[in-house]
Design a protein around this motif. Structure first.
Motif, PDB file in Angstrom:
ATOM      1  N   SER A  87       2.319  -5.689   6.111  1.00  0.00           N
ATOM      2  CA  SER A  87       1.371  -4.993   5.240  1.00  0.00           C
ATOM      3  C   SER A  87      -0.016  -5.069   5.862  1.00  0.00           C
ATOM      4  O   SER A  87      -0.381  -6.067   6.474  1.00  0.00           O
ATOM      5  N   HIS A 137      -6.289  -2.192   4.210  1.00  0.00           N
ATOM      6  CA  HIS A 137      -7.270  -1.326   4.887  1.00  0.00           C
ATOM      7  C   HIS A 137      -8.462  -1.102   3.959  1.00  0.00           C
ATOM      8  O   HIS A 137      -8.428  -0.245   3.077  1.00  0.00           O
ATOM      9  N   GLN A 153      -9.977   2.364   3.309  1.00  0.00           N
ATOM     10  CA  GLN A 153      -9.121   3.264   2.542  1.00  0.00           C
ATOM     11  C   GLN A 153      -8.862   2.749   1.129  1.00  0.00           C
ATOM     12  O   GLN A 153      -8.226   3.426   0.332  1.00  0.00           O
ATOM     13  N   TYR A 175      -1.119  -0.646   3.276  1.00  0.00           N
ATOM     14  CA  TYR A 175      -0.018   0.092   3.894  1.00  0.00           C
ATOM     15  C   TYR A 175       1.094  -0.908   4.187  1.00  0.00           C
ATOM     16  O   TYR A 175       0.844  -1.951   4.782  1.00  0.00           O
ATOM     17  N   ILE A 178       4.887  -1.325   5.973  1.00  0.00           N
ATOM     18  CA  ILE A 178       5.818  -0.684   6.890  1.00  0.00           C
ATOM     19  C   ILE A 178       6.933  -1.656   7.263  1.00  0.00           C
ATOM     20  O   ILE A 178       6.704  -2.860   7.374  1.00  0.00           O
ATOM     21  N   MET A 182      -8.241   7.233   8.617  1.00  0.00           N
ATOM     22  CA  MET A 182      -6.809   7.543   8.636  1.00  0.00           C
ATOM     23  C   MET A 182      -6.544   9.046   8.788  1.00  0.00           C
ATOM     24  O   MET A 182      -5.512   9.554   8.387  1.00  0.00           O
ATOM     25  N   LEU A 191       1.519   4.848  10.797  1.00  0.00           N
ATOM     26  CA  LEU A 191       1.342   4.414   9.408  1.00  0.00           C
ATOM     27  C   LEU A 191       1.454   5.588   8.438  1.00  0.00           C
ATOM     28  O   LEU A 191       2.089   5.473   7.388  1.00  0.00           O
ATOM     29  N   LEU A 192       0.840   6.695   8.794  1.00  0.00           N
ATOM     30  CA  LEU A 192       0.885   7.867   7.908  1.00  0.00           C
ATOM     31  C   LEU A 192       2.312   8.386   7.724  1.00  0.00           C
ATOM     32  O   LEU A 192       2.691   8.827   6.643  1.00  0.00           O
ATOM     33  N   ALA A 225       4.802   4.389   6.772  1.00  0.00           N
ATOM     34  CA  ALA A 225       4.396   3.324   5.829  1.00  0.00           C
ATOM     35  C   ALA A 225       4.240   3.872   4.420  1.00  0.00           C
ATOM     36  O   ALA A 225       3.987   5.056   4.217  1.00  0.00           O
ATOM     37  N   THR A 226       4.367   2.984   3.467  1.00  0.00           N
ATOM     38  CA  THR A 226       4.072   3.296   2.074  1.00  0.00           C
ATOM     39  C   THR A 226       2.627   2.884   1.810  1.00  0.00           C
ATOM     40  O   THR A 226       2.240   1.767   2.148  1.00  0.00           O
ATOM     41  N   LYS A 227       1.864   3.784   1.225  1.00  0.00           N
ATOM     42  CA  LYS A 227       0.470   3.500   0.907  1.00  0.00           C
ATOM     43  C   LYS A 227       0.373   3.064  -0.553  1.00  0.00           C
ATOM     44  O   LYS A 227       0.823   3.779  -1.451  1.00  0.00           O
TER      45      LYS A 227
END
Length: 180
Positions: free
Chosen positions: A111, A114, A117, A121, A123, A151, A171-172, A175-177
């Protein structure tokens, strides 16, 4: 192998603390509900205050264990390595420090908190190590992972081929945001 570190040689005190803006009031409120004492270190604070969000994400209780290769252990067996992303002096990049091959196989997920943001995130570690572009920091012989601060893949100062772009895109895409 260390499986859980405990804070030693200290005490719990009440003290006004200056907290940077990426640690939200809700994070503090959720942590205070746990009744535990908080150690004072930006990375360590991040590990502790994101736990309720990760518990919701993984659907079970967890604890901060600070073990070799992972920071959180959840009741369902998931081992999560957590990194607080450092916002650098440049206008475009943000860095997760000291994350390299030393974590491979020792965690199931990674994790990233960020601050720019106001998000976390999460992953899968196998996907992370399949796609990551690690930048070797020769000063402390570790690897850093760079991301774009905003991002976004396009914009001023962003190259088509770079480690930072590759990692941001990873990440985009994978990953789960978790919005904070």
């Amino acid at each position: 192998m260390v499986t859980k570190r405990e804070q030693k040689d200290g005490r719990v005190i009440t003290l006004p603390v200056y907290v940077s803006n990426h640690i939200t009031d809700e994070m503090i409120r959720l942590f205070l509900k746990s009744g535990k004492a908080m150690s004072v270190n930006a990375g360590r604070i991040s590990e502790q205050v994101v736990l309720p969000y990760l518990e919701t994400h993984f659907g079970c209780k967890g604890e901060v264990v600070d073990a070799d290769g992972h920071d959180h252990l959840f009741k369902n067996g998931i081992r999560n390595e957590h990194k607080k992303i450092v916002i650098t002096g440049t206008k475009t990049s943000a860095i997760a420090k000291r994350l390299g091959e030393n974590k491979r196989g020792k965690c199931d997920t990674i994790s990233f908190h960020h601050p720019a943001q106001n998000a976390i995130y999460v992953i899968d570690a196998n996907i992370f190590y399949t796609y990551v572009s690690l930048n070797h920091d020769k000063y402390c012989n570790t690897y850093d992972v760079m991301f774009y601060r905003d991002m976004e893949l396009e914009g001023k100062g962003k190259r088509k081929e770079s480690y930072t772009r590759n990692n941001t895109e990873m990440l985009l895409k994978y990953a789960t945001k978790i919005e904070l």
